[in-house]
Every structure is written in C-alpha cells, then in structure tokens.
Design a protein around this motif. Structure first.
Motif, PDB file in Angstrom:
ATOM      1  N   GLN A 189       0.792  -1.241   0.178  1.00  0.00           N
ATOM      2  CA  GLN A 189      -0.027   0.129  -0.016  1.00  0.00           C
ATOM      3  C   GLN A 189       0.943   1.205  -0.177  1.00  0.00           C
ATOM      4  O   GLN A 189       0.599   2.142  -0.845  1.00  0.00           O
ATOM      5  N   SER A 198      -2.985   7.302  -4.322  1.00  0.00           N
ATOM      6  CA  SER A 198      -4.486   6.763  -3.830  1.00  0.00           C
ATOM      7  C   SER A 198      -4.263   5.641  -3.403  1.00  0.00           C
ATOM      8  O   SER A 198      -3.334   4.802  -3.303  1.00  0.00           O
ATOM      9  N   ILE A 199      -5.552   5.104  -2.863  1.00  0.00           N
ATOM     10  CA  ILE A 199      -5.453   3.820  -1.964  1.00  0.00           C
ATOM     11  C   ILE A 199      -5.804   2.790  -3.195  1.00  0.00           C
ATOM     12  O   ILE A 199      -6.639   2.849  -4.100  1.00  0.00           O
ATOM     13  N   GLY A 201      -6.647  -1.071  -4.207  1.00  0.00           N
ATOM     14  CA  GLY A 201      -7.160  -2.570  -3.870  1.00  0.00           C
ATOM     15  C   GLY A 201      -6.493  -3.778  -4.267  1.00  0.00           C
ATOM     16  O   GLY A 201      -5.462  -3.528  -4.495  1.00  0.00           O
ATOM     17  N   SER A 223      -9.749  -0.951   0.772  1.00  0.00           N
ATOM     18  CA  SER A 223      -8.921  -0.406   1.397  1.00  0.00           C
ATOM     19  C   SER A 223      -8.314  -0.917   2.884  1.00  0.00           C
ATOM     20  O   SER A 223      -7.982  -0.424   3.637  1.00  0.00           O
ATOM     21  N   ARG A 224      -8.527  -1.971   2.825  1.00  0.00           N
ATOM     22  CA  ARG A 224      -8.377  -2.887   4.277  1.00  0.00           C
ATOM     23  C   ARG A 224      -8.053  -4.405   3.999  1.00  0.00           C
ATOM     24  O   ARG A 224      -8.263  -4.961   3.196  1.00  0.00           O
ATOM     25  N   ASN A 245      -6.219  -0.666   8.064  1.00  0.00           N
ATOM     26  CA  ASN A 245      -7.329   0.157   7.547  1.00  0.00           C
ATOM     27  C   ASN A 245      -6.459   1.369   6.768  1.00  0.00           C
ATOM     28  O   ASN A 245      -5.891   2.054   7.392  1.00  0.00           O
ATOM     29  N   SER A 246      -6.747   1.212   5.571  1.00  0.00           N
ATOM     30  CA  SER A 246      -6.068   2.245   4.908  1.00  0.00           C
ATOM     31  C   SER A 246      -7.000   3.713   4.623  1.00  0.00           C
ATOM     32  O   SER A 246      -8.034   3.436   4.343  1.00  0.00           O
ATOM     33  N   GLY A 247      -6.136   5.006   4.639  1.00  0.00           N
ATOM     34  CA  GLY A 247      -6.828   6.097   4.372  1.00  0.00           C
ATOM     35  C   GLY A 247      -5.926   7.261   4.010  1.00  0.00           C
ATOM     36  O   GLY A 247      -4.972   6.986   4.001  1.00  0.00           O
ATOM     37  N   THR A 248      -6.571   8.308   3.800  1.00  0.00           N
ATOM     38  CA  THR A 248      -5.854   9.444   3.424  1.00  0.00           C
ATOM     39  C   THR A 248      -6.449  10.686   4.413  1.00  0.00           C
ATOM     40  O   THR A 248      -7.269  10.686   4.990  1.00  0.00           O
TER      41      THR A 248
END
Length: 290
Positions: A189, A198-199, A201, A223-224, A245-248
């Motif tokens: 990731q 960006s995230i 998949g 994103s998980r 958990n992925s985020g921005t």
C-alpha cells in the motif's frame, strides 16, 4: 538411620528424593502461574504507555517514567525467569526418576550412595536384607506398583511439558505468519500510494483478495486488510480479527494513513504484541511516524 534395615534405608532415601522432586514440581507450577500473570501485567503496561495518553504521561510525569522503566526491566528479565522454570521442571523430573530407580533397584542404588559417601554399612547385612526382600511376593508387588505409578507420573509430566512447548511453537509460527502478511499489505500500500497518490485494492496491489492457511484467513477488500484466526491460540479464541485500514488525510497534500487495529482481548494481543507498530518505528516517548 539406626534401626532401619539396609533395604528400607535405601528406599527411605529414595522416598525423600521423590518428595523433593514433587516439591520442586509444585513450586514450578505455582511460579508458572505467577509468571503468566506477570507477563500479562507487563504486556498491559507496555500497551498502556504505547498509546497517546500513555506517551503524554511519560513526557510529563516522573512517576510514570520510573514505572515504565521498571516495566521494561521486568520485560527484559521475563525470558530468564522462563528458562529458570524449565530448569526447575527438568530438575524435578530427574529427581523423581532417581527416586524410582532407588525403589526398583535398592541394592545398586545403595552402591551409588556409598560411592558418594552418603551411606556406609556392612555388605553382608545388605545382602541378607536383599535376599529376604526378594523372597517376599508382597514387597515385590509394592515395588512394582511404586515404579509403575512413578513412571506414569513422569510420563504425564513429560506429555504436558511437550504439549506446552508445542503450543508455544504454534503461537510463534502464527505470530510470524500474521506479521509477514500484514507487512506485505502495508508495504504494498505504501509503494502504490507513493506512485499513484491513492489507495489501492487487491488487484492494484497485486495481492490475492483472499488466502487461507492452517492458522488464518487473510482478506484484502478495497482499502482494508483483515486476518481472521481459524484456531484458538492459548486463551485467544478462534475467529479473532486483526486489521489494517488504509486512508488519506490532508487537503492540499494527501498523506497515507494506516490504522493497525489489534483485538481488544489482551490474550490475543499477546500473539503479536507490536502489531500496531508494524511497518513503522516503535515509539519510546515520542509519537511514532506513519
């Protein structure tokens, strides 16, 4: 030992050795429980001072810094205590085996005691006593029964010790497996975000959306990343989840955030104590970098 016949004297000494072995075994079991409690307490303290409020306490209160130093010292000494318990277990088993040999072969055992200058008597008396003992069927039954009971006790202890060792080995293997899969997702990731901002998949990260092993089911959805245990690990039940958990964040400049979520059950946290620090530096008194 005045008033004791030679054979009885040897078996009396063997009985004392057996009692010492059983006492050592009892102490080992009690200390093992205490050690497990201490490990849990240390783990909870480390987790407490690893979160935001804990780090704030370390930065502002001298008492918390002293307590954390004691906790870290205890954490460093716990492996030595574990080794000492293993030595105590081995010592107790050896003593019980020696006692069983003393009961089964009093004549030969007496020779050993005499060689170590722990006993001293006339050989003729011992031979007469040994002949009288061997001619008594009831005494033979007692000897055989004692040896069988001691053998079964030693066998049970050995099986239990081996099962505990196998459980520890399984937990270590599962811990490594979980850490490696979570790190694979985290690194993939990070690399994808550094290129695309960006995230990604599972397809973008070139990871399978679901894999299964004997210990876990691993899933990558959007994103998980999620790891679900398939079997219990000690007191940690099957079906327990670990996730990333992925985020921005940010408006003008986007930054990647990775929230590593460990189970709330402290028995499961022990499987991978540093799960929340995978892929980043573990903090001391400062906040960790992402």
């Amino acid at each position: 030992m005045k008033g004791f016949a030679p054979n009885r004297t040897v078996r009396f000494i063997a009985a004392l050795i057996a009692l010492v072995g059983m006492f050592c075994l009892f102490i080992e079991r009690v200390l093992s429980v205490v050690l497990n409690m201490a490990q849990g307490a240390v783990q909870m303290a480390v987790e407490r001072y690893s979160n935001f409020t804990g780090r704030m306490a370390l930065e502002n209160f001298a008492e918390d810094r002293k307590l954390f130093a004691l906790v870290k010292e205890a954490e460093e000494r716990l492996p030595s205590a574990d080794i000492a318990l293993t030595i105590l277990m081995v010592l107790s088993i050896v003593l019980i085996i020696v006692a069983a040999i003393g009961f089964a072969f009093p004549r030969q055992f007496a020779h050993v005691l005499v060689a170590f200058k722990l006993l001293k008597w006339q050989q003729s008396d011992f031979e007469n006593e040994d002949e009288n003992t061997l001619s008594s069927p009831s005494k033979k039954v007692i000897i055989i029964t004692s040896v069988v009971v001691l053998f079964l006790l030693i066998l049970c202890l050995s099986i239990r010790y081996c099962s505990e060792s196998a459980a520890i080995a399984l937990q270590e293997s599962a811990s490594q497996e979980l850490s490696e899969n979570a790190l694979t997702y985290i690194n993939a990731q990070k690399n994808y975000f550094s290129q695309k901002k960006s995230i990604g998949g599972p397809k973008a990260l070139q990871l399978p959306d679901s894999t299964s092993t004997d210990n876990f089911t691993f899933k990558v959805t959007g994103s998980r990343f999620v790891a679900i245990s398939k079997i219990p690990f000690g007191d940690c039940p099957a079906g327990t989840k670990w996730s990333v958990n992925s985020g921005t964040k940010g408006f003008f400049t986007q930054e990647l955030t990775l929230a590593r979520v460990a189970p709330k059950d402290t028995n499961c946290v022990k499987l991978v104590p540093d799960f929340k620090y995978l892929g980043r530096n573990k903090p001391t008194n400062k906040k960790a970098s992402k």
